[in-house]
Every structure is written in C-alpha cells, then in structure tokens.
Write a protein that holds these residues in place. Structure first.
Motif, PDB file in Angstrom:
ATOM      1  N   LEU A 143      -0.731  12.705  -4.539  1.00 21.17           N
ATOM      2  CA  LEU A 143       0.716  12.822  -4.399  1.00 21.17           C
ATOM      3  C   LEU A 143       1.291  11.590  -3.708  1.00 21.17           C
ATOM      4  O   LEU A 143       2.295  11.022  -4.149  1.00 21.17           O
ATOM      5  CB  LEU A 143       1.075  14.087  -3.608  1.00 21.17           C
ATOM      6  N   LYS A 144       0.652  11.151  -2.622  1.00 20.97           N
ATOM      7  CA  LYS A 144       1.113   9.960  -1.904  1.00 20.97           C
ATOM      8  C   LYS A 144       1.127   8.746  -2.811  1.00 20.97           C
ATOM      9  O   LYS A 144       2.071   7.947  -2.790  1.00 20.97           O
ATOM     10  CB  LYS A 144       0.224   9.692  -0.681  1.00 20.97           C
ATOM     11  N   GLN A 145       0.077   8.597  -3.611  1.00 20.24           N
ATOM     12  CA  GLN A 145      -0.010   7.457  -4.509  1.00 20.24           C
ATOM     13  C   GLN A 145       1.086   7.516  -5.572  1.00 20.24           C
ATOM     14  O   GLN A 145       1.689   6.498  -5.922  1.00 20.24           O
ATOM     15  CB  GLN A 145      -1.389   7.414  -5.173  1.00 20.24           C
ATOM     16  N   SER A 146       1.352   8.707  -6.073  1.00 23.15           N
ATOM     17  CA  SER A 146       2.354   8.843  -7.133  1.00 23.15           C
ATOM     18  C   SER A 146       3.765   8.580  -6.615  1.00 23.15           C
ATOM     19  O   SER A 146       4.645   8.140  -7.363  1.00 23.15           O
ATOM     20  CB  SER A 146       2.285  10.234  -7.766  1.00 23.15           C
ATOM     21  N   LEU A 147       3.993   8.847  -5.331  1.00 25.75           N
ATOM     22  CA  LEU A 147       5.316   8.655  -4.734  1.00 25.75           C
ATOM     23  C   LEU A 147       5.448   7.311  -4.023  1.00 25.75           C
ATOM     24  O   LEU A 147       6.366   7.102  -3.234  1.00 25.75           O
ATOM     25  CB  LEU A 147       5.611   9.786  -3.747  1.00 25.75           C
ATOM     26  N   LEU A 148       4.531   6.400  -4.332  1.00 24.65           N
ATOM     27  CA  LEU A 148       4.492   5.101  -3.645  1.00 24.65           C
ATOM     28  C   LEU A 148       5.815   4.352  -3.779  1.00 24.65           C
ATOM     29  O   LEU A 148       6.332   3.796  -2.808  1.00 24.65           O
ATOM     30  CB  LEU A 148       3.345   4.255  -4.205  1.00 24.65           C
ATOM     31  N   ASN A 149       6.389   4.315  -4.984  1.00 20.49           N
ATOM     32  CA  ASN A 149       7.633   3.574  -5.199  1.00 20.49           C
ATOM     33  C   ASN A 149       8.789   4.172  -4.413  1.00 20.49           C
ATOM     34  O   ASN A 149       9.605   3.452  -3.827  1.00 20.49           O
ATOM     35  CB  ASN A 149       7.978   3.537  -6.685  1.00 20.49           C
ATOM     36  N   THR A 150       8.858   5.500  -4.394  1.00 28.19           N
ATOM     37  CA  THR A 150       9.912   6.162  -3.623  1.00 28.19           C
ATOM     38  C   THR A 150       9.713   5.927  -2.132  1.00 28.19           C
ATOM     39  O   THR A 150      10.678   5.699  -1.391  1.00 28.19           O
ATOM     40  CB  THR A 150       9.930   7.673  -3.927  1.00 28.19           C
ATOM     41  N   ARG A 151       8.462   5.978  -1.675  1.00 24.98           N
ATOM     42  CA  ARG A 151       8.181   5.762  -0.254  1.00 24.98           C
ATOM     43  C   ARG A 151       8.577   4.346   0.171  1.00 24.98           C
ATOM     44  O   ARG A 151       9.142   4.145   1.255  1.00 24.98           O
ATOM     45  CB  ARG A 151       6.701   6.011   0.046  1.00 24.98           C
ATOM     46  N   LYS A 152       8.282   3.354  -0.675  1.00 17.99           N
ATOM     47  CA  LYS A 152       8.630   1.969  -0.340  1.00 17.99           C
ATOM     48  C   LYS A 152      10.142   1.800  -0.236  1.00 17.99           C
ATOM     49  O   LYS A 152      10.647   1.119   0.655  1.00 17.99           O
ATOM     50  CB  LYS A 152       8.075   1.016  -1.407  1.00 17.99           C
ATOM     51  N   LYS A 153      10.869   2.430  -1.165  1.00 21.47           N
ATOM     52  CA  LYS A 153      12.315   2.278  -1.190  1.00 21.47           C
ATOM     53  C   LYS A 153      12.993   3.058  -0.076  1.00 21.47           C
ATOM     54  O   LYS A 153      14.015   2.620   0.470  1.00 21.47           O
ATOM     55  CB  LYS A 153      12.872   2.727  -2.544  1.00 21.47           C
ATOM     56  N   LEU A 154      12.422   4.187   0.302  1.00 15.71           N
ATOM     57  CA  LEU A 154      13.100   5.089   1.230  1.00 15.71           C
ATOM     58  C   LEU A 154      12.427   5.138   2.600  1.00 15.71           C
ATOM     59  O   LEU A 154      12.948   4.609   3.578  1.00 15.71           O
ATOM     60  CB  LEU A 154      13.175   6.484   0.618  1.00 15.71           C
ATOM     61  N   GLY A 155      11.250   5.742   2.667  1.00 15.93           N
ATOM     62  CA  GLY A 155      10.598   5.945   3.962  1.00 15.93           C
ATOM     63  C   GLY A 155      10.271   4.658   4.678  1.00 15.93           C
ATOM     64  O   GLY A 155      10.630   4.470   5.856  1.00 15.93           O
ATOM     65  N   ASP A 156       9.605   3.718   3.993  1.00 10.75           N
ATOM     66  CA  ASP A 156       9.187   2.465   4.634  1.00 10.75           C
ATOM     67  C   ASP A 156      10.399   1.643   5.067  1.00 10.75           C
ATOM     68  O   ASP A 156      10.396   1.037   6.144  1.00 10.75           O
ATOM     69  CB  ASP A 156       8.314   1.641   3.682  1.00 10.75           C
ATOM     70  N   ASN A 157      11.425   1.606   4.233  1.00 10.67           N
ATOM     71  CA  ASN A 157      12.615   0.826   4.566  1.00 10.67           C
ATOM     72  C   ASN A 157      13.339   1.366   5.794  1.00 10.67           C
ATOM     73  O   ASN A 157      13.857   0.604   6.617  1.00 10.67           O
ATOM     74  CB  ASN A 157      13.574   0.798   3.377  1.00 10.67           C
ATOM     75  N   ILE A 158      13.369   2.683   5.925  1.00 11.40           N
ATOM     76  CA  ILE A 158      14.042   3.272   7.089  1.00 11.40           C
ATOM     77  C   ILE A 158      13.237   3.024   8.354  1.00 11.40           C
ATOM     78  O   ILE A 158      13.799   2.745   9.427  1.00 11.40           O
ATOM     79  CB  ILE A 158      14.295   4.776   6.856  1.00 11.40           C
ATOM     80  N   ILE A 159      11.908   3.087   8.249  1.00  8.17           N
ATOM     81  CA  ILE A 159      11.069   2.781   9.410  1.00  8.17           C
ATOM     82  C   ILE A 159      11.336   1.356   9.889  1.00  8.17           C
ATOM     83  O   ILE A 159      11.506   1.100  11.094  1.00  8.17           O
ATOM     84  CB  ILE A 159       9.576   2.964   9.064  1.00  8.17           C
TER      85      ILE A 159
END
Length: 308
Positions: free
Chosen positions: A11-27
């Motif tokens: 699941l984490k791997q599949s959501l990698l693009n969303t995580r980069k755009k959202l979670g990582d950017n906010i961190i």
C-alpha cells in the motif's frame, strides 16, 4: 503478522506519488518552523494540489486554525498529528467492509465510465472472494463490446469462477443479466458479479438502461442487487466527485472501489469523495496484478501517506 506487513508495504509503495505530493511536502513545509498564517496557506495549497476539494480543504484548514488558537503549547509534531487525525476523521465513516451475506446468490452490480478499469476490478473482486472459498459467477452485461466479453471470460477462468454468463447474439444486456441471476440462483452460487457497459455519467439514456437492468434483476430477487459498486479511476481527480453524484442520483450507489492508486498522485480525491458523500469505500486497487487489491482501511491509508 508478516502477511499484514506485506499488505501495508505494498500500500505504501502504491501511494508513493500521493505521499510525495502531500505528506512529504507538508513535513518539509512545517519542519523547524512556527505555524503561522503563511504556513497554513501553504498547507491549504498542498491539499488542493493533491486533488482534495475546496470544500474538504477548507474544513481541514479551519479545524487546524481552531486547534492553533486553542492550544498555545502545540509544536510541529503535535500539529502534524492533528492534521493526520483530521484526515482520518473524514475517512473513518466510510470504513464499512463489504459483507457477503447468504443470499444465493449475493448480487453485485458494478458500474462506471469507460476506462476506469471496471472489468479488471471485477476479476480482482472475484479472485478476492474465491480465496475466501466463495463460489463466484460473472455476468457479461457489457454487450456493446465483444472485447469486454472476451476479457471477462479470461478473467473469470483465471480467478477460478464457476462460469461467465454471456450472449454474443444479443445487444440486450438486461436479458443476459436476467439469465445470469436465474442461473446463479439455480446453481446456488454464493456471489454473482455483474459487468455493465461503461457509460458517461451525464448520458440520460445510459442511466435509464442501468435502471432497466436493476428492474430486471428485481424480477428474480426483489432485494437485489445487494450491492451496487461504482468503480472510479484515481487518475481523473476531481471529476470523480461529479461521477459519484450523477450515478448516485440515478441509481443508489452502496459502495465505491477506487482503482489505479499506484499510478496517481491524486489519492486525495478519495478523501473528498468520503467527505462529500459518506458512501462506503469498499476496496482500493493498488496495481495491475490480480492480487493488487485491498479492502479500504483508513488508518493504513493515512499512515501510508502521512508517515511520521
């Protein structure tokens, strides 16, 4: 336990693009900074860019602003935790797993526009329930395309279905579906999954055809279909909201499956759909393989995007 970890890793791997755009950017945005109006505005922008609707974004930002005003002792970590919880609170109400009851058969009607991966999703759904020792039959209700019938037959064999009910000599999908429900009932099949023609959600004639199909199903079982699933493509972003609205107005949608999350940076759309409609999100598609398919689980979904 290892199996559960493997599912979460996929699941984490599949959501990698969303995580980069959202979670990582906010961190990166809040790291070692005081949260002020400019930071909140930037967070709002990040949420919108991730295809979270304006309505849902404003709700989240308003709650974050209230938190800051009420908690003078907050820090970056507690603020980030509150953001994650705000998103989780939107998703928890749609965490309602699909329960296949003893109906002989339990009838699932799948609908959606062209290109969302509906037929492939039916195969994944069938395979998922075959692993649970359910007998599964498919109905090739998309009679407008021979290729769709052929594809469903291949998927049916691969996923271990009892049969794929089809009729190559008629374009009347309602008659094919009628035969499928009658056959599944006679054979005491646990689960019947019905494919339908992909259709534009704003075409009145196409929606009337869906209503006709439902009326035909009810001639055999007044309580069927027991589940009407709308399949959505994560790549289309905010247009999904309009699709849900139009289909749900025409025929009552009881569940949603979102596909192609692995190839999209628009996983935030799922959050908007949950917020706008409160329709259960049953499953998510996270890859091209037949087992790239998981029940929707809000905590894992949020954790996969907003990693600590």
């Amino acid at each position: 336990m290892n199996y559960e970890h493997n599912l979460f890793d996929r699941l984490k791997q599949s959501l990698l693009n969303t995580r980069k755009k959202l979670g990582d950017n906010i961190i990166k945005l809040i790291r070692n900074k005081n949260i002020d109006i400019d930071i909140l505005n930037n967070i709002e922008h990040k949420l919108l860019v991730a295809d979270i609707s304006t309505q849902t974004t404003q709700k989240i930002i308003s709650n974050l602003r209230n938190y800051i005003n009420l908690h003078a002792d907050y820090n970056n970590k507690s603020f980030y935790d509150i953001l994650r919880n705000e998103i989780l609170n939107i998703l928890i109400p749609v965490d309602q797993p699909l329960l296949i009851q003893e109906k002989n058969p339990f009838v699932i009607l799948t609908v959606g526009v062209n290109g969302v991966g509906k037929t492939t999703t039916i195969g994944k759904l069938a395979y998922h329930y075959r692993l649970k020792n359910k007998t599964v039959m498919l109905a090739a209700g998309d009679t407008s395309r021979v290729a769709a019938i052929d594809q469903l037959e291949i998927i049916g064999k691969y996923s271990g279905c009892v049969a794929v009910i089809k009729n190559n000599t008629t374009s009347d999908s309602a008659s094919v579906i009628f035969d499928a429900v009658k056959t599944a009932k006679m054979k005491l099949i646990d689960l019947l999954i019905i494919d339908t023609a992909g259709r534009l959600q704003n075409k009145i004639h196409a929606m009337e055809e869906l209503k006709k199909i439902i009326r035909v199903i009810k001639k055999i079982d007044i309580k069927a279909p027991h589940e009407t699933i709308l399949v959505l493509d994560a790549n289309i972003g905010q247009n999904s909201i309009n699709q849900v609205r139009m289909f749900n107005n025409a025929i009552k949608i009881t569940g949603i499956i979102m596909t192609k999350l692995d190839g999209s940076a628009k996983g935030g759309t799922l959050l908007s759909i949950a917020d706008h409609f409160s329709i259960p999100i049953r499953y998510i598609g996270i890859g091209p393989n037949i087992d790239d398919f998981q029940p929707f689980e809000p905590h894992n979904f949020v954790e996969a995007i907003f990693k600590k």
